[in-house]
Design an enzyme around this catalytic site. Structure first.
Site, PDB file in Angstrom:
ATOM      1  N   ALA A 284       0.838  -1.262   0.010  1.00 47.21           N
ATOM      2  CA  ALA A 284      -0.031   0.053   0.054  1.00 47.21           C
ATOM      3  C   ALA A 284       0.988   1.125   0.035  1.00 47.21           C
ATOM      4  O   ALA A 284       0.504   2.341   0.706  1.00 47.21           O
ATOM      5  CB  ALA A 284      -1.001  -0.066   1.148  1.00 47.21           C
TER       6      ALA A 284
ATOM      7  N   GLY B 164       9.832  -0.944  -6.404  1.00 44.58           N
ATOM      8  CA  GLY B 164       9.203  -2.104  -6.902  1.00 44.58           C
ATOM      9  C   GLY B 164       8.512  -2.902  -5.672  1.00 44.58           C
ATOM     10  O   GLY B 164       8.767  -2.842  -4.772  1.00 44.58           O
TER      11      GLY B 164
ATOM     12  N   ASP C  75      -5.010  -1.483  -3.264  1.00 44.83           N
ATOM     13  CA  ASP C  75      -5.776  -0.893  -4.519  1.00 44.83           C
ATOM     14  C   ASP C  75      -6.640  -1.740  -5.283  1.00 44.83           C
ATOM     15  O   ASP C  75      -7.002  -1.553  -6.155  1.00 44.83           O
ATOM     16  CB  ASP C  75      -5.099   0.031  -5.238  1.00 44.83           C
ATOM     17  CG  ASP C  75      -4.082  -0.744  -5.942  1.00 44.83           C
ATOM     18  OD1 ASP C  75      -3.858  -1.927  -5.957  1.00 44.83           O
ATOM     19  OD2 ASP C  75      -3.671  -0.221  -7.152  1.00 44.83           O
TER      20      ASP C  75
ATOM     21  N   HIS D  45     -46.228  15.860  13.463  1.00 44.07           N
ATOM     22  CA  HIS D  45     -45.371  16.594  12.255  1.00 44.07           C
ATOM     23  C   HIS D  45     -44.943  17.913  13.295  1.00 44.07           C
ATOM     24  O   HIS D  45     -45.459  18.364  14.055  1.00 44.07           O
ATOM     25  CB  HIS D  45     -46.484  17.177  11.220  1.00 44.07           C
ATOM     26  CG  HIS D  45     -48.047  17.228  11.694  1.00 44.07           C
ATOM     27  ND1 HIS D  45     -49.112  16.696  11.109  1.00 44.07           N
ATOM     28  CD2 HIS D  45     -48.450  17.737  12.795  1.00 44.07           C
ATOM     29  CE1 HIS D  45     -50.131  16.907  11.618  1.00 44.07           C
ATOM     30  NE2 HIS D  45     -49.627  17.666  12.741  1.00 44.07           N
TER      31      HIS D  45
ATOM     32  N   TYR E  42     -31.608  22.684  25.761  1.00 38.69           N
ATOM     33  CA  TYR E  42     -30.312  23.178  26.014  1.00 38.69           C
ATOM     34  C   TYR E  42     -30.469  24.514  26.740  1.00 38.69           C
ATOM     35  O   TYR E  42     -30.878  25.528  26.149  1.00 38.69           O
ATOM     36  CB  TYR E  42     -29.491  23.024  24.638  1.00 38.69           C
ATOM     37  CG  TYR E  42     -28.104  23.443  24.779  1.00 38.69           C
ATOM     38  CD1 TYR E  42     -27.078  22.837  25.612  1.00 38.69           C
ATOM     39  CD2 TYR E  42     -27.580  24.516  24.047  1.00 38.69           C
ATOM     40  CE1 TYR E  42     -25.901  23.252  25.691  1.00 38.69           C
ATOM     41  CE2 TYR E  42     -26.132  24.780  23.982  1.00 38.69           C
ATOM     42  CZ  TYR E  42     -25.376  24.285  24.600  1.00 38.69           C
ATOM     43  OH  TYR E  42     -24.165  24.711  24.702  1.00 38.69           O
TER      44      TYR E  42
END
Length: 455
Positions: free
Chosen positions: A9, A78, A101, A360, A384
């Site tokens: 990675a 590499g 990946d 509602h 609050y």
């Protein structure tokens, strides 16, 4: 058989054109590397060793876990060089090499691959493609035995005509790996130490290279740019959609449905278009979810109905309850059996008892609502005070009139009623009526203001 897993990675991912390390780009709400780690964990290895380089700090920060060993590759020389960085930490009999990946690799495929490995045989995952451009080619001898892998950039025309490609996913006897990696050369077009050269070394040392193939080519598809990333996303989503439909779920349109987490869904569930399931979601039998809904980290019990354009996060909806349209349930919200939450209602850390109704235009925060209680339109809990949160407690069979402000902390006891338009600041005793509003006055002879004309 003991197992170590090495996940490569360290790549930069320049074609992503992003400051984010390539392996952290998301597919279905989880980073590509996160998907690979999830699959790796299901194999119960001794250790998971993640080789990192570009964006190493970001990778560590996002994915840090006790079972992960991060190994630094300071210079990207590499794939063979990358695996070599993890060698000192490897202690198991078998080493499985994965790529950060390549997020869609299936555990079943890896299990089949690992079964090929023994002291005299390694396992190589290959894939047959109509167009293998970019893939290393699997070179076989006259007996159809693998004898080498030639990278695309180093292949001649005959080798480029081979349709069997190398996925890079490899399972090898650990005792052999250190020797092979130590003998790698960078005498190639890229000037890199190719892990693929291990195959020819294994053949020369008398080992058999056994091959396995994935169920489909997308399983081993990587993502080097945003287009490939989107292809992985769409494939993953369609795969999840097929899995759910096979289990008894009706999707109005599988192409307009997204899963971004771990989802468990029962039978005879109906999910309309543009629904997103995020995090850990449990949906039991006979649930109906309307269009344009987001369900995150929540549980929907049997027979729940979620109507259009609702957002539900961190909530539990009891059996036979319903919410929406345009409902918002925030973390800590619980609906009892057959409770009702209607349009433009927001709940936060609120517990509604069995059969409670909030029809509602209401906000309930830090509230306990008893069974069969009815809350009128326009009601809010004032929870609050600018510094601390306070609780509102409503008993059973309470009736809250429309346009009420319930100033916490406050208790409204069983069977009590509050008048419409009230601001309730004191407790309301059992079966009493609470009225807290100014008396109406009608002014005789009042004249409505008239507009002043401007010349």
């Amino acid at each position: 058989m003991s197992l170590d897993i090495v996940i490569l990675a360290a790549g930069q991912g320049t074609r992503m054109r992003s400051a984010l390390p390539k392996v952290l780009h998301p597919v279905a709400g989880n980073s590509m590397l996160g998907h690979v780690i999830h699959s790796a964990r299901q194999l119960s290895p001794n250790g998971i060793h993640v080789v990192i380089g570009h964006g190493a700090d970001a990778v560590r920060e996002q994915l840090a876990a006790d079972d992960l060993n991060f190994v630094m590759q300071d210079k990207q020389l590499g794939t063979g060089h990358a695996v070599a960085q993890a060698l000192p930490a490897l202690t198991a009999e078998t080493v499985l090499i994965l790529y950060g990946d390549v997020p869609l690799i299936e555990v079943e495929t890896l299990t089949r691959l690992l079964k090929l490995v023994n002291p005299q045989q390694l396992g190589l995952l290959t894939v047959t493609l109509d167009d293998p451009t970019g893939y290393g080619r699997i070179v076989r001898d006259q007996q159809n035995r693998v004898c080498a892998i030639v990278e695309h950039k180093d292949a001649n025309d005959v080798q480029k005509a081979i349709t069997e490609g190398n996925t890079g996913i490899l399972a090898v006897p650990a005792k052999r790996l250190a020797d092979w990696l130590g003998r790698l050369s960078n005498n190639n077009a890229q000037g890199e130490y190719y892990l693929t050269d291990v195959i020819a070394m294994a053949v020369n040392d008398g080992l058999i290279v056994a091959t396995e193939q994935p169920y489909g080519a997308m399983e081993v598809q990587g993502a080097n740019d945003r287009k490939q990333l989107s292809e992985l996303e769409r494939h993953y989503q369609l795969r999840e959609a097929r899995r759910l439909m096979a289990g008894g779920v009706t999707l109005r349109d599988p192409a307009r449905f997204d899963v971004r987490g771990e989802v468990s869904v029962g039978r005879d569930v109906l999910i309309d278009i543009n629904v997103i399931l995020e995090g850990k979601v449990v949906i039991e039998d006979n649930v109906v979810i309307g269009p344009n809904c987001v369900i995150k980290d929540s549980t929907l019990r049997k027979g729940v109905i979620v109507k259009a354009n609702s957002h539900i996060e961190g909530a539990i909806l009891g059996e036979g309850s319903d919410a929406g349209p345009f409902a918002r349930l925030r973390p800590g919200s619980v609906l009892g059996a057959k409770a009702h939450v209607g349009n433009f209602v927001e709940l936060k850390n609120a517990n509604l008892g069995e059969g409670a109704k909030v029809g509602h235009l209401t906000y309930l925060g830090d509230a306990e609502v008893g069974a069969r209680t009815n809350i009128g339109a326009g009601t809010i809990t004032c929870n609050y005070d600018g510094a601390n949160k306070h609780k509102t407690t409503l008993g059973t069979d309470v009736f809250i009139g429309s346009n009420n402000s319930l100033v916490a902390p406050v208790d409204i006891f069983d069977g009590a009623t509050t008048a419409a338009g009230s601001t309730i600041t004191q407790n309301v005793p059992t079966e009493q009526l609470g009225v807290a509003r100014a008396r109406q006055r009608n002014i005789e002879g009042w004249k409505r203001p008239v507009k002043i004309r401007k010349d």
